[in-house]
Design a protein around this motif. Structure first.
Motif, PDB file in Angstrom:
ATOM      1  N   ARG A  89      49.048  17.403  51.045  1.00 13.10           N
ATOM      2  CA  ARG A  89      48.288  17.232  52.286  1.00 13.10           C
ATOM      3  C   ARG A  89      49.128  16.435  53.277  1.00 13.10           C
ATOM      4  N   ASP A  90      48.748  16.484  54.537  1.00 12.42           N
ATOM      5  CA  ASP A  90      49.529  15.815  55.573  1.00 12.42           C
ATOM      6  C   ASP A  90      49.318  14.304  55.606  1.00 12.42           C
ATOM      7  N   PHE A  91      48.054  13.883  55.695  1.00 11.02           N
ATOM      8  CA  PHE A  91      47.737  12.470  55.863  1.00 11.02           C
ATOM      9  C   PHE A  91      46.722  12.036  54.808  1.00 11.02           C
ATOM     10  N   ILE A  93      44.012  10.462  55.030  1.00 11.69           N
ATOM     11  CA  ILE A  93      42.609  10.677  55.411  1.00 11.69           C
ATOM     12  C   ILE A  93      42.180  12.123  55.213  1.00 11.69           C
ATOM     13  N   ASN A  94      43.144  13.020  54.998  1.00 13.48           N
ATOM     14  CA  ASN A  94      42.848  14.427  54.704  1.00 13.48           C
ATOM     15  C   ASN A  94      43.047  14.757  53.230  1.00 13.48           C
ATOM     16  N   ALA A  95      43.386  13.765  52.432  1.00 13.79           N
ATOM     17  CA  ALA A  95      43.683  13.992  51.012  1.00 13.79           C
ATOM     18  C   ALA A  95      42.638  13.357  50.107  1.00 13.79           C
ATOM     19  N   ILE A  96      41.417  13.297  50.588  1.00 15.10           N
ATOM     20  CA  ILE A  96      40.305  12.814  49.772  1.00 15.10           C
ATOM     21  C   ILE A  96      39.504  14.052  49.396  1.00 15.10           C
ATOM     22  N   ALA A  97      39.374  14.304  48.120  1.00 19.98           N
ATOM     23  CA  ALA A  97      38.582  15.448  47.658  1.00 19.98           C
ATOM     24  C   ALA A  97      37.228  14.934  47.198  1.00 19.98           C
ATOM     25  N   MET A  98      36.177  15.697  47.535  1.00 18.84           N
ATOM     26  CA  MET A  98      34.834  15.295  47.132  1.00 18.84           C
ATOM     27  C   MET A  98      34.131  16.483  46.477  1.00 18.84           C
ATOM     28  N   SER A  99      33.598  16.254  45.290  1.00 19.14           N
ATOM     29  CA  SER A  99      32.878  17.314  44.581  1.00 19.14           C
ATOM     30  C   SER A  99      31.508  17.512  45.221  1.00 19.14           C
ATOM     31  N   HIS A 100      30.826  18.576  44.821  1.00 14.40           N
ATOM     32  CA  HIS A 100      29.482  18.848  45.355  1.00 14.40           C
ATOM     33  C   HIS A 100      28.502  17.719  45.026  1.00 14.40           C
ATOM     34  N   SER A 101      28.797  16.931  43.985  1.00 13.05           N
ATOM     35  CA  SER A 101      27.912  15.814  43.611  1.00 13.05           C
ATOM     36  C   SER A 101      28.254  14.519  44.348  1.00 13.05           C
ATOM     37  N   GLY A 102      29.315  14.543  45.166  1.00 11.19           N
ATOM     38  CA  GLY A 102      29.688  13.360  45.937  1.00 11.19           C
ATOM     39  C   GLY A 102      30.759  12.497  45.296  1.00 11.19           C
ATOM     40  N   LYS A 103      31.247  12.879  44.122  1.00  9.61           N
ATOM     41  CA  LYS A 103      32.312  12.119  43.452  1.00  9.61           C
ATOM     42  C   LYS A 103      33.635  12.403  44.166  1.00  9.61           C
ATOM     43  N   THR A 104      34.379  11.334  44.480  1.00 10.38           N
ATOM     44  CA  THR A 104      35.638  11.515  45.205  1.00 10.38           C
ATOM     45  C   THR A 104      36.850  11.351  44.303  1.00 10.38           C
ATOM     46  N   THR A 105      37.906  12.062  44.659  1.00  5.47           N
ATOM     47  CA  THR A 105      39.232  11.907  44.070  1.00  5.47           C
ATOM     48  C   THR A 105      40.120  11.500  45.232  1.00  5.47           C
ATOM     49  N   ASP A 106      40.698  10.310  45.156  1.00  4.66           N
ATOM     50  CA  ASP A 106      41.418   9.720  46.291  1.00  4.66           C
ATOM     51  C   ASP A 106      42.704   9.051  45.827  1.00  4.66           C
ATOM     52  N   GLY A 123      53.988  11.341  51.295  1.00 10.54           N
ATOM     53  CA  GLY A 123      55.320  11.843  50.965  1.00 10.54           C
ATOM     54  C   GLY A 123      56.386  11.295  51.899  1.00 10.54           C
ATOM     55  N   LYS A 124      57.508  11.974  51.906  1.00 10.89           N
ATOM     56  CA  LYS A 124      58.643  11.569  52.726  1.00 10.89           C
ATOM     57  C   LYS A 124      58.410  12.043  54.159  1.00 10.89           C
ATOM     58  N   GLY A 125      58.139  11.101  55.011  1.00 13.06           N
ATOM     59  CA  GLY A 125      57.778  11.424  56.387  1.00 13.06           C
ATOM     60  C   GLY A 125      58.816  12.217  57.133  1.00 13.06           C
ATOM     61  N   LYS A 126      60.075  11.817  57.037  1.00 10.63           N
ATOM     62  CA  LYS A 126      61.119  12.512  57.790  1.00 10.63           C
ATOM     63  C   LYS A 126      61.148  13.985  57.404  1.00 10.63           C
ATOM     64  N   ASN A 127      61.162  14.269  56.092  1.00  9.73           N
ATOM     65  CA  ASN A 127      61.161  15.663  55.647  1.00  9.73           C
ATOM     66  C   ASN A 127      59.873  16.367  56.048  1.00  9.73           C
ATOM     67  N   LYS A 128      58.752  15.688  55.892  1.00 14.21           N
ATOM     68  CA  LYS A 128      57.453  16.281  56.202  1.00 14.21           C
ATOM     69  C   LYS A 128      57.392  16.681  57.668  1.00 14.21           C
ATOM     70  N   PHE A 129      57.794  15.780  58.576  1.00 20.03           N
ATOM     71  CA  PHE A 129      57.708  16.063  60.000  1.00 20.03           C
ATOM     72  C   PHE A 129      58.795  17.022  60.469  1.00 20.03           C
ATOM     73  N   LEU A 130      59.971  16.995  59.826  1.00 19.34           N
ATOM     74  CA  LEU A 130      61.009  17.977  60.172  1.00 19.34           C
ATOM     75  C   LEU A 130      60.618  19.371  59.692  1.00 19.34           C
ATOM     76  N   ASN A 131      60.036  19.466  58.497  1.00 18.75           N
ATOM     77  CA  ASN A 131      59.610  20.756  57.964  1.00 18.75           C
ATOM     78  C   ASN A 131      58.470  21.351  58.776  1.00 18.75           C
ATOM     79  N   ASN A 132      57.625  20.503  59.323  1.00 23.92           N
ATOM     80  CA  ASN A 132      56.449  20.974  60.055  1.00 23.92           C
ATOM     81  C   ASN A 132      56.197  20.058  61.253  1.00 23.92           C
ATOM     82  N   PRO A 133      56.960  20.243  62.340  1.00 28.06           N
ATOM     83  CA  PRO A 133      56.826  19.368  63.506  1.00 28.06           C
ATOM     84  C   PRO A 133      55.430  19.365  64.128  1.00 28.06           C
ATOM     85  N   SER A 134      54.642  20.390  63.864  1.00 29.84           N
ATOM     86  CA  SER A 134      53.278  20.407  64.422  1.00 29.84           C
ATOM     87  C   SER A 134      52.437  19.263  63.854  1.00 29.84           C
TER      88      SER A 134
END
Length: 186
Positions: A89-91, A93-106, A123-134
């Motif tokens: 995942r990118d950030f 705050i976008n890498a928190i998974a929540m099951s239908h019962s509300g249990k989180t994996t963070d 992850g490695k920011g430089k590679n992450k942002f160079l690989n996907n500048p968007s």
């Protein structure tokens, strides 16, 4: 299957959820079979949009990135592992998974970053942002929409990546070269 991204962030903040993203170990072909009575729109080899009544559900299968070595051959491959998917995942705050019962994996402390209003890359920011500048634009969009700040390390990596990308390929970056300097919080 797990809720991720905006749906989990807004659930934590007790805000309206307007975009529902779900990650699953099901393949796209399995998703198509499960939701054959719904309109299904393909986004990529690993993602679809399910149209159900007046709602859109963005579903993607767990993925892994085999390598971050190449900025030109950045590809994703199917995975059966949630933690491996979240590591791509990118950030936080976008890498928190929540099951239908509300249990989180963070695994990246995204919950804490949501509460602190921080945008921190995974992850490695430089590679992450160079690989996907968007992702640089996405970070600034999240700052604007959520009134969050970038973590110090993410600020540094975005600035390094912006200047590195500008040096390698100046034409697309001309309009963005002052972006990190122009935002008051960066």
């Amino acid at each position: 299957a797990y809720f991720i991204g905006e749906a989990v962030r807004n659930f934590i903040l007790e805000k309206h959820i307007s975009s529902v993203h779900i990650t699953t170990n099901a393949s796209v072909s399995t998703m198509r079979r499960l939701f054959m009575d719904c309109e299904i729109e393909s986004i990529s080899a690993t993602s679809v949009i399910i149209h159900y009544e007046d709602y859109k559900f963005y579903l993607n299968t767990f993925v892994t990135n085999p390598t971050e070595e190449s900025t030109l051959n950045y590809t994703k491959h199917y995975s059966k592992n949630l933690l491996e998917d979240l590591s791509n995942r990118d950030f936080t705050i976008n890498a928190i998974a929540m099951s239908h019962s509300g249990k989180t994996t963070d695994p990246y402390n995204g919950y804490s970053d949501v509460l602190k209003k921080k945008i921190r890359h995974i992850g490695k920011g430089k590679n992450k942002f160079l690989n996907n500048p968007s992702l640089i634009i996405k970070a600034f969009t999240l700052m604007s929409e959520l009134d969050y700040d970038l973590s110090l390390q993410t600020k540094r990596e975005i600035t390094k990546s912006t200047w590195c990308s500008f040096a390698m390929c100046p034409a697309p970056w001309c309009s963005f070269r002052n972006l990190p300097c122009g935002l008051s919080r960066v």
